[in-house]
Enzyme design. Structure first.
Site, PDB file in Angstrom:
ATOM      1  N   VAL A   1      28.451  47.786  10.884  1.00 29.27           N
ATOM      2  CA  VAL A   1      28.996  47.784   9.533  1.00 29.27           C
ATOM      3  C   VAL A   1      29.476  49.196   9.233  1.00 29.27           C
ATOM      4  CG1 VAL A   1      28.563  47.347   7.082  1.00 29.27           C
ATOM      5  CG2 VAL A   1      27.389  45.973   8.832  1.00 29.27           C
ATOM      6  N   CYS A   2      30.682  49.318   8.710  1.00 30.49           N
ATOM      7  CA  CYS A   2      31.217  50.616   8.299  1.00 30.49           C
ATOM      8  C   CYS A   2      31.179  51.605   9.476  1.00 30.49           C
ATOM      9  CB  CYS A   2      30.438  51.109   7.090  1.00 30.49           C
ATOM     10  SG  CYS A   2      31.214  52.443   6.166  1.00 30.49           S
TER      11      CYS A   2
END
Length: 327
Positions: free
Chosen positions: A114-115
């Site tokens: 994520v990210c």
């Protein structure tokens, strides 16, 4: 440890979430809420979520919250899904953390970031030769520091084999919902989306940010009002002359001021707003291409087709078909 079985005889999927100091808390809690929510919605232990830090000690998130891990990364069974969240800690990570992720990865059936968690996966060599994405602010860094990674900067998430990477924060929720739909079915994913009050409709090929987010917000009220007018009236006359009159400025002064305060020209801003509006109509309605082009200010279907090919590499009809096959 034997995998836990669901009521239908399927093994529960172990999800291991990596924790570290300066992790982004929403990158952790967003997917965790999706996976645990899916388990509750299914009525069976569809997922078994475990959090772990290097030594099993507390971690402090980038917002100052303290998270208590379930244990150390080296402990516990091999996970079905290894999830690496983002945060400041991925940009100056402990080499031991990179080594730990590299060691666990071959035993996991699925790798997820994520990210800026993608930076950690890349540092561990786990994205070599693969397509990947990350938060738009760090796509250039990912490409520069890891040229062997094929960075796709304009996607909210990217799947490449058993590896899935996503853009910033809420994109992690989109990716988690997509994984739940793949694992447990669309009905379960939709139930979770409703519970979290998010849309189960953003495919991975959707752009990371809208025209309004991509451009800066003008400081002066007349220019901000014009930006809002453009968004709400894409089918109107949005020529520089018409917009300048609305802002009560000369066309030349308006064009210069708009560019100075938003970072883009009025024409490019209008172009992006119309394209975004057309994409939403194609995704959410059954309106024909001709009607959509008229509602978005293109005038003719051919004009809209040229805009789609220029920016998306495909025509409106094909875009709609692709969107619906990825839902």
């Amino acid at each position: 440890m034997k995998p836990q079985r669901t009521g239908r005889g399927r093994a529960a999927r172990d999800v291991l979430v990596v924790l570290f100091d300066e992790v982004q808390s929403l990158d952790v809690t967003g997917p965790v809420e999706v996976f645990t929510g899916a388990t509750h919605a299914a009525g069976t232990p569809g997922y078994r979520v475990r959090t772990a830090s290097l030594d099993g000690t507390l971690v402090r998130t980038s917002s100052g919250l303290t998270l208590v891990p379930d244990g150390a990364l080296a402990d516990g069974p091999a996970p079905h899904t290894l999830l690496v969240p983002g945060g400041h800690g991925t940009r100056s990570s402990d080499p031991r953390l990179t080594d730990a992720v590299r060691d666990i990865a071959p035993r996991a059936q699925r790798l997820v970031s994520v990210c800026t968690g993608a930076l950690l996966l890349a540092e561990a060599g786990l994205l070599d030769g693969r397509r990947a994405t990350t938060h738009w602010m760090f796509c250039e860094k990912l490409a520069r520091d890891h040229p062997e990674v094929r960075v796709d900067a304009d996607r909210i998430y990217v799947r490449d084999g058993h590896v899935a990477t996503s853009a910033g924060v809420t994109a992690g929720i989109d990716l988690a919902l997509a994984l739940v739909e793949e694992d447990l079915g669309r009905d379960i994913a939709l139930t979770v989306a409703r519970h979290l009050v998010v849309f189960l409709r953003r495919p991975g090929n959707q752009a990371q940010f809208s025209a309004q987010l991509a451009a800066q917000t003008a400081q002066r009220a007349p220019l901000r009002e014009v930006q809002q007018w453009i968004t709400e009236h894409p089918a109107s006359d949005l020529s520089v002359e018409a917009l300048a009159e609305r802002a009560r400025l000369s066309p030349r002064h308006f064009a210069r001021a708009f560019h100075a305060e938003t970072g883009t020209t009025p024409g490019r801003y209008v172009e992006r707003v119309r394209l975004e509006h057309a994409r939403r109509l194609l995704e959410d309605t059954a309106d024909g291409v001709e009607e959509v082009s008229r509602c978005c200010g293109y005038g003719t279907p051919e004009a809209m087709r040229r805009a789609f090919v220029k920016h998306l590499g495909t025509g409106p009809s094909e875009y709609r078909r692709r969107f619906r096959t990825t839902r």
